[in-house]
Design a protein around this motif. Structure first.
Motif, mmCIF file in Angstrom:
data_model
loop_
_atom_site.group_PDB
_atom_site.id
_atom_site.type_symbol
_atom_site.label_atom_id
_atom_site.label_comp_id
_atom_site.label_asym_id
_atom_site.label_seq_id
_atom_site.Cartn_x
_atom_site.Cartn_y
_atom_site.Cartn_z
ATOM 1 N N ALA A 64 0.833 -1.205 0.000
ATOM 2 C CA ALA A 64 0.000 0.000 0.000
ATOM 3 C C ALA A 64 0.866 1.254 0.000
ATOM 4 O O ALA A 64 0.569 2.227 -0.708
ATOM 5 C CB ALA A 64 -0.917 -0.002 1.219
ATOM 6 N N ALA A 65 1.923 1.252 0.797
ATOM 7 C CA ALA A 65 2.837 2.398 0.825
ATOM 8 C C ALA A 65 3.453 2.618 -0.545
ATOM 9 O O ALA A 65 3.581 3.759 -1.011
ATOM 10 C CB ALA A 65 3.926 2.178 1.871
ATOM 11 N N LEU A 66 3.812 1.536 -1.204
ATOM 12 C CA LEU A 66 4.396 1.637 -2.545
ATOM 13 C C LEU A 66 3.376 2.201 -3.532
ATOM 14 O O LEU A 66 3.680 3.112 -4.314
ATOM 15 C CB LEU A 66 4.863 0.258 -2.995
ATOM 16 N N ALA A 67 2.146 1.697 -3.480
ATOM 17 C CA ALA A 67 1.105 2.179 -4.389
ATOM 18 C C ALA A 67 0.811 3.661 -4.160
ATOM 19 O O ALA A 67 0.647 4.428 -5.117
ATOM 20 C CB ALA A 67 -0.169 1.355 -4.204
ATOM 21 N N CYS A 68 0.757 4.080 -2.914
ATOM 22 C CA CYS A 68 0.496 5.491 -2.600
ATOM 23 C C CYS A 68 1.639 6.380 -3.080
ATOM 24 O O CYS A 68 1.420 7.490 -3.564
ATOM 25 C CB CYS A 68 0.290 5.668 -1.101
ATOM 26 N N ALA A 69 2.880 5.895 -2.931
ATOM 27 C CA ALA A 69 4.029 6.681 -3.382
ATOM 28 C C ALA A 69 4.010 6.851 -4.885
ATOM 29 O O ALA A 69 4.329 7.930 -5.409
ATOM 30 C CB ALA A 69 5.330 6.010 -2.934
ATOM 31 N N ILE A 70 3.638 5.799 -5.606
ATOM 32 C CA ILE A 70 3.547 5.882 -7.068
ATOM 33 C C ILE A 70 2.461 6.866 -7.476
ATOM 34 O O ILE A 70 2.636 7.672 -8.395
ATOM 35 C CB ILE A 70 3.276 4.484 -7.661
ATOM 36 N N ARG A 71 1.340 6.811 -6.788
ATOM 37 C CA ARG A 71 0.193 7.648 -7.152
ATOM 38 C C ARG A 71 0.369 9.099 -6.719
ATOM 39 O O ARG A 71 0.119 10.030 -7.499
ATOM 40 C CB ARG A 71 -1.072 7.061 -6.517
ATOM 41 N N ASP A 72 0.810 9.318 -5.479
ATOM 42 C CA ASP A 72 0.786 10.668 -4.905
ATOM 43 C C ASP A 72 2.165 11.236 -4.545
ATOM 44 O O ASP A 72 2.278 12.426 -4.276
ATOM 45 C CB ASP A 72 -0.077 10.680 -3.635
ATOM 46 N N GLY A 73 3.188 10.379 -4.484
ATOM 47 C CA GLY A 73 4.490 10.817 -4.008
ATOM 48 C C GLY A 73 4.616 10.617 -2.509
ATOM 49 O O GLY A 73 3.617 10.623 -1.786
ATOM 50 N N VAL A 74 5.843 10.461 -2.040
ATOM 51 C CA VAL A 74 6.075 10.187 -0.625
ATOM 52 C C VAL A 74 5.591 11.329 0.259
ATOM 53 O O VAL A 74 4.919 11.116 1.272
ATOM 54 C CB VAL A 74 7.574 9.912 -0.376
ATOM 55 N N GLN A 75 5.944 12.549 -0.106
ATOM 56 C CA GLN A 75 5.618 13.676 0.762
ATOM 57 C C GLN A 75 4.120 13.919 0.884
ATOM 58 O O GLN A 75 3.632 14.335 1.932
ATOM 59 C CB GLN A 75 6.326 14.939 0.277
ATOM 60 N N ALA A 76 3.376 13.659 -0.194
ATOM 61 C CA ALA A 76 1.933 13.903 -0.176
ATOM 62 C C ALA A 76 1.149 12.750 0.444
ATOM 63 O O ALA A 76 -0.043 12.888 0.722
ATOM 64 C CB ALA A 76 1.422 14.166 -1.590
ATOM 65 N N THR A 77 1.790 11.624 0.654
ATOM 66 C CA THR A 77 1.111 10.453 1.212
ATOM 67 C C THR A 77 1.062 10.535 2.734
ATOM 68 O O THR A 77 2.046 10.867 3.382
ATOM 69 C CB THR A 77 1.848 9.165 0.794
ATOM 70 N N SER A 78 -0.079 10.213 3.302
ATOM 71 C CA SER A 78 -0.229 10.193 4.761
ATOM 72 C C SER A 78 -0.317 8.753 5.252
ATOM 73 O O SER A 78 -0.617 7.826 4.485
ATOM 74 C CB SER A 78 -1.500 10.939 5.170
ATOM 75 N N ALA B 262 -5.662 3.069 4.869
ATOM 76 C CA ALA B 262 -6.892 2.830 4.102
ATOM 77 C C ALA B 262 -6.617 1.932 2.903
ATOM 78 O O ALA B 262 -7.399 1.024 2.594
ATOM 79 C CB ALA B 262 -7.479 4.161 3.644
ATOM 80 N N GLN B 263 -5.513 2.178 2.216
ATOM 81 C CA GLN B 263 -5.148 1.375 1.049
ATOM 82 C C GLN B 263 -4.883 -0.080 1.452
ATOM 83 O O GLN B 263 -5.245 -1.008 0.738
ATOM 84 C CB GLN B 263 -3.897 1.963 0.393
ATOM 85 N N ALA B 264 -4.258 -0.267 2.630
ATOM 86 C CA ALA B 264 -3.905 -1.615 3.086
ATOM 87 C C ALA B 264 -5.070 -2.328 3.762
ATOM 88 O O ALA B 264 -5.012 -3.546 3.968
ATOM 89 C CB ALA B 264 -2.725 -1.542 4.055
ATOM 90 N N GLY B 265 -6.088 -1.568 4.153
ATOM 91 C CA GLY B 265 -7.213 -2.169 4.853
ATOM 92 C C GLY B 265 -6.885 -2.515 6.295
ATOM 93 O O GLY B 265 -7.377 -3.515 6.838
ATOM 94 N N VAL B 266 -6.039 -1.682 6.925
ATOM 95 C CA VAL B 266 -5.676 -1.907 8.329
ATOM 96 C C VAL B 266 -5.870 -0.601 9.100
ATOM 97 O O VAL B 266 -6.061 0.458 8.511
ATOM 98 C CB VAL B 266 -4.200 -2.364 8.467
ATOM 99 N N GLY B 267 -5.817 -0.695 10.411
ATOM 100 C CA GLY B 267 -5.885 0.503 11.229
ATOM 101 C C GLY B 267 -4.540 1.219 11.252
ATOM 102 O O GLY B 267 -3.484 0.593 11.103
ATOM 103 N N LYS B 268 -4.573 2.518 11.463
ATOM 104 C CA LYS B 268 -3.328 3.295 11.504
ATOM 105 C C LYS B 268 -2.404 2.798 12.604
ATOM 106 O O LYS B 268 -1.180 2.781 12.433
ATOM 107 C CB LYS B 268 -3.677 4.777 11.705
ATOM 108 N N GLN B 269 -2.956 2.385 13.724
ATOM 109 C CA GLN B 269 -2.124 1.914 14.829
ATOM 110 C C GLN B 269 -1.374 0.624 14.477
ATOM 111 O O GLN B 269 -0.326 0.335 15.048
ATOM 112 C CB GLN B 269 -2.977 1.704 16.085
#
Length: 211
Positions: free
Chosen positions: A32-46, A52-59
């Motif tokens: 999910a982190a990889l997909a978000c980085a490709i789509r939005d860039g590292v800095q813009a990804t939260s 949400a992309q991974a389907g897990v809780g933030k914690q």
């Protein structure tokens, strides 16, 4: 007397299922982190977006990584595996140039270069990112270039400071990743290898860092 294999007990099976779930979640987060980085860039990804992309809780993410930057250092390290970069035996300049060519190819063919460029850019203003880069890449991978140069020093075919060679490589590669990523090609790999080894052979200083 040979020991007979036994069926796993119920607690063993339960432990195995739990380990499998953890492994799947870990893999899902990295992907999910990889997909978000490709789509939005590292800095813009939260971290929220990754969760949400991974389907897990933030914690769940924070249970394994202290920060978004630490997660992306791991993502980068998975793409740019240390074993993938190791060149064949040969003269030091040829080996270092081959190492850099492999690294630059990964930057062209995978999101690794964009991930590292995003981390480097974020580190200019974010102490947490600086800390993750320092621990995970500067210290964590310094042995790559230093090891190549150190082998030549040990066998007497090169006289110079491995840490200086590494410092030059890191400084130039990170700067070009941010400012001119298209310049990182095979020709520049040879140029940078010559530059780094010349500096290592002539500098009286000692330092350290990594690609």
């Amino acid at each position: 007397m040979p020991q007979l294999e036994t069926e796993p007990t119920a607690p063993d099976r339960a432990s195995g299922r739990a380990a499998g779930r953890i492994s799947r979640k870990h893999k899902a987060i990295v992907e999910a982190a990889l997909a978000c980085a490709i789509r939005d860039g590292v800095q813009a990804t939260s971290v929220d977006a990754i969760a949400a992309q991974a389907g897990v809780g933030k914690q769940t993410i924070y249970r394994w990584w202290p920060s978004k930057a630490a997660l992306y250092v791991d993502v980068y390290s998975e793409i740019v595996g240390k074993d993938v970069l190791m060149p064949d035996p040969g003269p030091l300049t040829t080996r270092l140039a081959a190492f850099l060519s492999k690294l630059f190819r990964l930057y062209r063919e995978t999101p690794a270069g964009r991930i590292l460029a995003g981390l480097v850019a974020a580190a200019t203003s974010d102490p947490e990112t600086r800390r993750a880069l320092q621990e995970g890449l500067v210290l964590g991978r310094a042995e790559l270039v230093e090891g190549l140069v150190g082998e030549a020093v040990a066998d007497g075919t090169f006289g110079g400071d491995p840490a200086i060679a590494n410092e030059i490589v890191v400084a130039v590669v990170w700067k070009r990743l941010v400012m001119a990523p298209d310049s990182l090609d095979d020709a520049f790999a040879r140029t940078l290898a010559d530059l780094a080894l010349s500096a290592a052979a002539s500098s009286p200083y000692r330092t350290g860092a990594a690609p």
